[in-house]
Design an enzyme around this catalytic site. Structure first.
Site, mmCIF file in Angstrom:
data_model
loop_
_atom_site.group_PDB
_atom_site.id
_atom_site.type_symbol
_atom_site.label_atom_id
_atom_site.label_comp_id
_atom_site.label_asym_id
_atom_site.label_seq_id
_atom_site.Cartn_x
_atom_site.Cartn_y
_atom_site.Cartn_z
ATOM 1 N N SER A 110 0.864 -1.384 -0.211
ATOM 2 C CA SER A 110 -0.179 0.043 0.056
ATOM 3 C C SER A 110 0.875 1.009 0.026
ATOM 4 O O SER A 110 1.623 1.522 0.949
ATOM 5 C CB SER A 110 -1.063 -0.077 1.094
ATOM 6 O OG SER A 110 -1.690 1.210 1.128
ATOM 7 N N LEU A 111 1.078 1.735 -0.964
ATOM 8 C CA LEU A 111 2.125 2.921 -1.262
ATOM 9 C C LEU A 111 1.983 4.132 -0.201
ATOM 10 O O LEU A 111 1.052 4.459 0.235
ATOM 11 C CB LEU A 111 1.889 3.215 -2.754
ATOM 12 C CG LEU A 111 2.248 2.338 -3.860
ATOM 13 C CD1 LEU A 111 1.815 3.010 -5.027
ATOM 14 C CD2 LEU A 111 3.543 1.924 -3.921
ATOM 15 N N ASN B 155 10.938 6.819 -11.955
ATOM 16 C CA ASN B 155 10.980 6.220 -13.500
ATOM 17 C C ASN B 155 9.784 6.694 -14.440
ATOM 18 O O ASN B 155 9.560 5.921 -15.238
ATOM 19 C CB ASN B 155 10.691 4.581 -13.250
ATOM 20 C CG ASN B 155 9.394 4.297 -12.767
ATOM 21 O OD1 ASN B 155 8.483 4.827 -12.866
ATOM 22 N ND2 ASN B 155 9.441 2.956 -12.101
ATOM 23 N N ARG C 188 -9.261 7.636 30.394
ATOM 24 C CA ARG C 188 -7.856 8.089 29.527
ATOM 25 C C ARG C 188 -6.862 8.876 30.677
ATOM 26 O O ARG C 188 -5.684 8.437 30.294
ATOM 27 C CB ARG C 188 -8.364 9.341 28.738
ATOM 28 C CG ARG C 188 -9.128 10.420 29.562
ATOM 29 C CD ARG C 188 -9.281 11.587 28.384
ATOM 30 N NE ARG C 188 -10.307 12.480 28.979
ATOM 31 C CZ ARG C 188 -10.116 13.975 29.043
ATOM 32 N NH1 ARG C 188 -9.016 14.446 27.870
ATOM 33 N NH2 ARG C 188 -10.736 14.771 29.501
ATOM 34 N N GLU D 156 -1.426 11.417 11.911
ATOM 35 C CA GLU D 156 -1.837 9.994 12.519
ATOM 36 C C GLU D 156 -1.065 8.606 11.572
ATOM 37 O O GLU D 156 -0.841 7.922 12.330
ATOM 38 C CB GLU D 156 -3.212 9.765 12.797
ATOM 39 C CG GLU D 156 -3.693 10.964 13.753
ATOM 40 C CD GLU D 156 -4.280 12.215 13.275
ATOM 41 O OE1 GLU D 156 -3.877 12.363 11.882
ATOM 42 O OE2 GLU D 156 -4.549 13.137 13.915
ATOM 43 N N ASP E 12 -18.290 18.869 21.733
ATOM 44 C CA ASP E 12 -17.464 19.030 20.609
ATOM 45 C C ASP E 12 -18.002 18.642 19.205
ATOM 46 O O ASP E 12 -17.736 19.014 18.245
ATOM 47 C CB ASP E 12 -16.236 18.074 20.743
ATOM 48 C CG ASP E 12 -15.168 19.232 21.379
ATOM 49 O OD1 ASP E 12 -15.136 20.355 21.523
ATOM 50 O OD2 ASP E 12 -14.051 18.789 21.919
#
Lengths: 612, 612
Positions: free
Chosen positions: A119-120, A179, A309, A357, A414
């Site tokens: 996956s490039l 290329n 958290r 991320e 939010d």
């Protein structure tokens, strides 16, 4: 032409020939994309990649990442030349059961490969992670990454460019195989190497443009790259299919093997089949530092309400004091996920990757391929940004510990852009993942500790708001387990994280109706405690499962799957979850709106009991 | 100071004051990040953003995207100043039920907002799409995008930078609010505007650095940007919390409202509450072109085997001939997904975005916000790269038509990096999606046609290899439907796409054992045909569902969910799917390996029948 030049050119021809042989034998694959980087690999493997072929994971070694993974035949050909593969293995390319896969993967039988590519745009961030890991240990190695020109359109490459220069990762060399031809025609910038030189320099890199088939220039550039004191990009103008008249710089050959009846002709043009064996340069003598002694502190323990958290942050801060191999990565939200607590304890093993991320995940994959135990955290919603990197991480057999905070609509004001409501589905669907979702502080500490020793990708989902304590500090939370936090005969309420508390509240409401409810904490969403779920259905006859997550793919589907898998379908199951796009509001308003609060759970439970 | 300068400064102060008032009223939100861009918005809305306030979707209008969505209060304040919101609405910020959400979202009651933002780094690609849509129609508008400095670390921004300059999108202005402070401290480059000027220029943009609180300089830059003939980035050095002594350029104020007891003090420093009303400049007269007449050709129809990816390409090529609003986007795989067929028919409505799936998705969101019906295609595996953009697309209420080719292990030799095995789970978990998976050519044509008129995000999953015809060209395939392709009494086999054919083969094998099997084609994975699934369980007593996708979150979970949702749990359900990481091999080998081929399905069916 001196001897070394002749060797490099011969070796490049061998790599091209072997790429053709392997793909023609497989009748699929990418010979022309392999041939464009043949000289780049020949000089690298013969004279620059310092590695112990017998011990590819030795800490002193350089590391190599083929970001343009479709050029795997060139890599396999280079590995054959250094004695890491034999010719029979090379010719098993793309066969069922062979470790010589269509794109590189770090299988047990392919120890020279550190990570999966294909996956490039993902290799450079991994290279950053490998190079950072080496630097943390004081190792002498360099990470070398070969990129294709088409993948330079992927933003993930520029995240890694930024991170490498910002962090001064000097032991990183990117080799851009320019290329000119992509899958379906010319790339955006063709052979305009200056475009990439300017961009690399604007991103703080050293950059060198050259002819990618000129071995002398390549050798000089590799030397310069290692001593430049900065990450270096070598922009190499090359020809796809170089060395064969009917392939070189021709369109229409992407991902196509040379037909069997033209194989001899192509190989003849390259000077025939060779069997050159080379020994790459030896790494410098290096012994990794002795790990620092554990600080020997007590793990955090909670008797009061705390946000999971925050408990995660404190547990991680404790963990970095106990284990010298743990590294913590932040995506510029460390004051929300509380990884900042760990930063204070071990600033040298904390990496700030800012809001990137994809890069954070790639760096984690690189670090874990170099002796480290990375933890990375961001908002659960923003792990969706790195979903392809996580997917590839699984194929890399990478051990990644990821934490997603601010789960679900319970974050409140939010609004939906910040709410993770697809994360459980996304992580559950990845191979070999462990998905954990604690409901109190002590459970969070136990699961965070467990993650450090888990194989594969583990995901810990945490909550923004404080939740009251449920468990003692010495309670055990095995992966795949669950906790029966209340007994009852008429129905089972299943929750995790924030909804577990809602289930407990619902249980009280049900009691006033004379309905007794069992409550099950499925803190391990994957693997789920299938036996406990089945027992719940057998013994109570009905289940209500509530989650602060989309109704598809999360805890509810895990429960149904547990029932189906154990053959226990024979009761009534009802799922509660988010079914529309949330707006703003308080946590309580939004839980009510979504139908996952105590009242909704009680209503659903009455409903299924009456139907029984 | 002339009158206009005074007005701009006053308006900027009003925007700052209103941002404080709204966030203090909400007791959450981002006043300081709003204040840094107050002057930038004041000059823009007063004198440059040509828009009809009464008709925000008018084709002649400029469009505005707040990529740094957390500065929503500044946008709402600007909308109040132009009369698009009133003060009561402004002060309802972040309240339950209010369209004035914590981050902008294009709700019915918020027509001036085109797309949702709040996941950083996504606005610029959307701006590219808006600007391209205008250009396709010959509209006079410009797309203006305000970015934050922290989001410049997101690679998605650089994908959009590349796309905008490559495609010469001159009617696009990016305004970078360089306020130096991120969520948890300083950004990487602080006020070093030159870094971003150099990068923008290296990416082919016009770039201007200025003081982002100097309204005269801002006005001049906006004028220059519109006439530069290139996409322009304005790099504006600003102060977070500008204009209030205890906020300006101070750390520790990210995402924090001014406390109630300091609100007056802050507002006083800004010169008090104002009620300036402005009228933005009027758009040029413009009437969109009449849509070209449909070519009136027959849709493709198939009597022979064809790959569904090819049928999709041919159907799309037909569709662009019939509908002038359809635009096709490619991620440099158009010869694999067969969007290249559409390119031949309507090259002016085909956009090559190269390997940049995030940008492709953002451009699609922008196009659909400007009168277009975008279809975008890449390998199913690579949609994972844009999962956050897809997630945000749903919150944008965007109508996106996405196609993922090369589904599952059936692609064969290329190996796991190219195999979509999580895509159904990922798309199912997104709000409001339609997930379609055709098994033959005629079904593919029907579903592709249907997608053009579907609201929300629709996903079509296609197969690499040819599959034999099952249906007549005039067969109807309603969304939410299924097809009973074979009758039987003892068990139902459920498949979709490639596994449907495996189910049919399994049925033949079962017949030799005297077991008759119903076969159900669930071409609509979401919504699933719950009634048909329940009837199948009721009438045949057992179900085997096979999918070329991870066992979590896909068709199997959709089937279980249908049973749970309809209260029909009372039979035996078995799921087959991929449970490990695939390697290379032929399609047949890999289906066998995964346990989803005819033999495995027959074995499972025998098993559940005997258990009955």
């Amino acid at each position: 032409m001196d001897d070394r030049t002749a060797l490099w050119n011969d070796l490049a021809a061998q790599i091209a020939v072997d790429s053709i042989r392997a793909t023609t034998a497989a009748n699929s694959g990418h010979p022309t994309s392999s041939m464009s980087c043949a000289h780049l690999l020949a000089v690298l493997f013969a004279d620059h990649l310092r590695t112990d072929v017998k011990d590819p994971k030795a800490p002193a070694n350089d590391r190599f990442v083929l970001s343009k993974g479709h050029a795997a035949p060139a890599l396999y050909a280079a590995l054959k030349a250094i004695g890491a593969l034999d010719d029979e293995q090379l010719l098993s390319l793309r066969s069922f059961g062979s470790p010589v896969e269509g794109h590189p993967a770090p299988l047990e039988a392919m120890p020279s490969v550190d990570v999966a590519t294909g996956s490039l745009g993902q290799g450079l961030a991994i290279g950053v992670g490998l190079a950072m890991g080496m630097r943390m240990d004081g190792a002498p190695g360099t990470a070398w990454v070969v990129l294709g020109d088409s993948e330079m359109a992927e933003g993930s490459v520029w995240e890694a460019m930024e991170a490498a220069s910002f962090h001064g990762v000097a032991n990183l060399v990117a080799i851009l195989d320019l290329n000119r031809l992509g899958q379906r025609g010319p790339t955006m910038h063709g052979w305009d190497a200056d475009v990439f030189v300017r961009r690399a320099e604007a991103f703080g890199w050293n950059a060198i443009a050259l002819d990618g088939h000129d071995v002398t220039a390549i050798d000089a550039a590799y030397r310069q790259a290692r001593t430049s004191g900065r990450p270096t990009m070598i922009v190499a103008r090359t020809q796809k299919g170089h060395g064969v008249s009917f392939l070189a710089d021709e369109g229409g050959w992407h991902g196509k093997p040379v037909p069997k009846d033209r194989e001899d002709e192509a190989i003849r043009e390259l000077g025939g089949v060779r069997d050159i064996r080379i020994t790459p340069p030896s790494p410098e003598g290096f012994t990794p530092p002795e790990p620092a002694d554990p600080r020997g502190e007590e793990a955090p323990a909670y008797a009061d309400a705390i946000a999971t958290r925050k408990a995660f942050g404190e547990a991680l801060a404790w963990l970095v004091g106990e284990r010298a191999d743990v590294v913590v990565l932040d995506g510029e939200v460390g004051n929300s996920t509380y990884t900042e607590d760990a930063q204070k304890v071990a600033p040298d093993r904390f990496v700030q990757l800012y809001i990137a991320e994809q890069c954070m995940t790639g760096v984690a994959s690189g670090l874990q391929a170099y002796r480290k135990v990375p933890f990375a955290a961001t908002f659960g919603a923003f792990w969706t940004r790195a979903y392809d990197q996580i997917r590839m991480g699984a194929i890399s057999r990478a051990n990644l510990r990821l934490c997603g905070s601010h789960a679900g609509v319970s974050i409140g004001e939010d609004g939906p852009s910040q709410m993770a409501v697809e994360d459980l589905a996304a992580f559950r669907a990845i191979n070999g993942t462990t998905v954990l979702y604690p409901a109190d502080g002590n459970c969070t500490v136990a699961l965070t500790r467990a993650m450090a020793d888990l194989d594969g990708i583990s995901y810990l989902r945490t909550t923004r708001e404080a939740t009251p304590p449920l468990y003692a500090a010495d309670e055990a939370f095995p992966v795949g387990g669950s906790k029966r936090v209340a007994d009852g005969d008429d129905v089972t309420l299943i929750g995790a994280g924030v909804t577990l508390h809602q289930c407990l509240e619902a249980r009280d409401a049900l009691a006033t109706d004379g309905i007794t409810a069992r409550v099950l904490d499925c803190y391990s969403v994957k693997p789920i405690d299938a036996q406990a779920v089945r027992d719940a259905l057998d013994e109570t006859g009905a289940i209500v499962v509530a989650e602060d997550h989309r109704v598809e793919g999360g805890l509810g589907d895990a429960v149904l799957d547990a029932l189906a898998a154990t053959g226990a379908l024979g009761g009534r199951v009802r799922k509660l979850g988010v079914r529309e796009i949330p707006g703003s509001g308080t946590a309580a308003e939004l839980r009510r709106w979504a139908g996952i609060d105590a009242e909704a759970i009680a209503t659903a439970a009455r409903d299924v009991v009456r139907a029984g």
